[in-house]
Design a protein around this motif. Structure first.
Motif, PDB file in Angstrom:
ATOM      1  N   ILE A   1       0.876  -1.163   0.000  1.00 29.77           N
ATOM      2  CA  ILE A   1       0.000   0.000   0.000  1.00 29.77           C
ATOM      3  C   ILE A   1       0.917   1.217   0.000  1.00 29.77           C
ATOM      4  CG2 ILE A   1      -1.820   1.233   1.245  1.00 29.77           C
ATOM      5  CD1 ILE A   1      -2.346  -1.778   2.417  1.00 29.77           C
TER       6      ILE A   1
ATOM      7  N   GLU B   1       2.392   0.268   3.865  1.00 29.46           N
ATOM      8  CA  GLU B   1       2.354  -1.117   4.370  1.00 29.46           C
ATOM      9  C   GLU B   1       2.905  -2.017   3.285  1.00 29.46           C
ATOM     10  OE1 GLU B   1       0.931  -2.751   7.138  1.00 29.46           O
ATOM     11  OE2 GLU B   1      -0.321  -1.220   8.054  1.00 29.46           O
TER      12      GLU B   1
ATOM     13  N   ASN C   1      -6.304 -11.542   6.525  1.00 25.31           N
ATOM     14  CA  ASN C   1      -6.660 -10.914   7.805  1.00 25.31           C
ATOM     15  C   ASN C   1      -5.558 -11.062   8.843  1.00 25.31           C
ATOM     16  OD1 ASN C   1      -9.158  -9.935   6.956  1.00 25.31           O
ATOM     17  ND2 ASN C   1     -10.199 -11.842   7.474  1.00 25.31           N
TER      18      ASN C   1
ATOM     19  N   LYS D   1      -2.788  -8.339   9.346  1.00 25.19           N
ATOM     20  CA  LYS D   1      -3.051  -7.151  10.160  1.00 25.19           C
ATOM     21  C   LYS D   1      -2.667  -5.870   9.421  1.00 25.19           C
ATOM     22  CE  LYS D   1      -2.984  -9.506  14.558  1.00 25.19           C
ATOM     23  NZ  LYS D   1      -3.967 -10.430  14.157  1.00 25.19           N
ATOM     24  N   ILE D   2      -3.149  -5.769   8.209  1.00 30.61           N
ATOM     25  CA  ILE D   2      -2.941  -4.554   7.423  1.00 30.61           C
ATOM     26  C   ILE D   2      -3.930  -3.512   7.921  1.00 30.61           C
ATOM     27  CG2 ILE D   2      -3.132  -3.530   5.122  1.00 30.61           C
ATOM     28  CD1 ILE D   2      -2.261  -6.212   3.972  1.00 30.61           C
ATOM     29  N   ASN D   3      -3.432  -2.305   8.111  1.00 29.73           N
ATOM     30  CA  ASN D   3      -4.312  -1.213   8.535  1.00 29.73           C
ATOM     31  C   ASN D   3      -5.358  -0.938   7.464  1.00 29.73           C
ATOM     32  OD1 ASN D   3      -2.981  -0.674  11.000  1.00 29.73           O
ATOM     33  ND2 ASN D   3      -1.387   0.437   9.899  1.00 29.73           N
ATOM     34  N   ASP D   4      -6.441  -0.296   7.858  1.00 32.06           N
ATOM     35  CA  ASP D   4      -7.482   0.063   6.898  1.00 32.06           C
ATOM     36  C   ASP D   4      -7.015   1.212   6.023  1.00 32.06           C
ATOM     37  OD1 ASP D   4      -9.302  -1.831   7.746  1.00 32.06           O
ATOM     38  OD2 ASP D   4     -10.192  -0.517   9.256  1.00 32.06           O
ATOM     39  N   PHE D   5      -7.100   1.008   4.729  1.00 31.62           N
ATOM     40  CA  PHE D   5      -6.752   2.038   3.767  1.00 31.62           C
ATOM     41  C   PHE D   5      -7.853   2.097   2.726  1.00 31.62           C
ATOM     42  CE2 PHE D   5      -2.591   0.844   5.390  1.00 31.62           C
ATOM     43  CZ  PHE D   5      -1.983   2.079   5.568  1.00 31.62           C
ATOM     44  N   SER D   6      -8.125   3.273   2.267  1.00 30.71           N
ATOM     45  CA  SER D   6      -9.079   3.456   1.193  1.00 30.71           C
ATOM     46  C   SER D   6      -8.310   4.005  -0.006  1.00 30.71           C
ATOM     47  CB  SER D   6     -10.187   4.426   1.629  1.00 30.71           C
ATOM     48  OG  SER D   6     -11.068   4.633   0.552  1.00 30.71           O
TER      49      SER D   6
END
Length: 166
Positions: A95, A104, A142, A145-150
């Motif tokens: 990311i 990430e 899952n 543990k990748i952070n939330d990204f848009s």
């Protein structure tokens, strides 16, 4: 002829052409295809002894880094996104923003060949096998543990994405 012998023949041919072209220095790199093999060190020793070739085996993280750097060679419609490299033995997720700032970067030891070998009993997966593949893949993603990204853009590399495009 087994797969190791075929790959050894390929390396012999590659070395022969490099010598004919007077290539000063060659670098041999392997990814999950060798990284995930139980007798990796034996294979590396065999290649070193028989061909005098040293092979660098990239970790999943190194593979992700080098795959991501291939984006520098193309014009992107946007400077941020998610870059995915789905290989035969592993998949890498990056990311990024500003084209070269990695937010990430992860690697999972699951690719199209490992999925096929582990979960498909015939040529095509059954409905049950498809669901198992989806569940297992999502579980492994899952666990990263990748952070939330848009992100607006998803970039893919490799034969899997060529096939998906079709």
């Amino acid at each position: 002829m087994d797969r190791i012998r075929l790959k050894e023949e390929f390396l012999k041919e590659l070395k022969k052409y490099s010598d004919k072209l007077h290539v000063d220095k060659s670098y041999y790199v392997a990814t999950a295809s060798l990284r995930n093999v139980k007798n990796k060190n034996e294979v590396l020793d065999l290649v070193k002894k028989s061909l005098n070739i040293d092979i660098t085996v990239y970790t999943g993280e190194e593979e992700a880094k080098h795959s991501f750097h291939s984006l520098r060679w193309i014009d992107l419609p946007c400077d941020e996104g998610i870059f995915v490299d789905i290989g035969g033995g592993s998949s890498e997720i990056t990311i990024f923003e500003d084209t070269d700032k990695i937010l990430e970067q992860k690697s999972i030891p699951i690719g199209v060949l490992t999925i096929f070998n582990e979960y498909v009993s015939l040529l095509y997966p059954t409905k049950e096998e498809q669901q198992t593949i989806i569940n297992e893949t999502l579980k492994r993603i899952n666990n990263l543990k990748i952070n939330d990204f848009s992100m607006e853009y998803l970039y893919g590399i490799g034969k899997t994405f060529v096939t998906l495009k079709r």
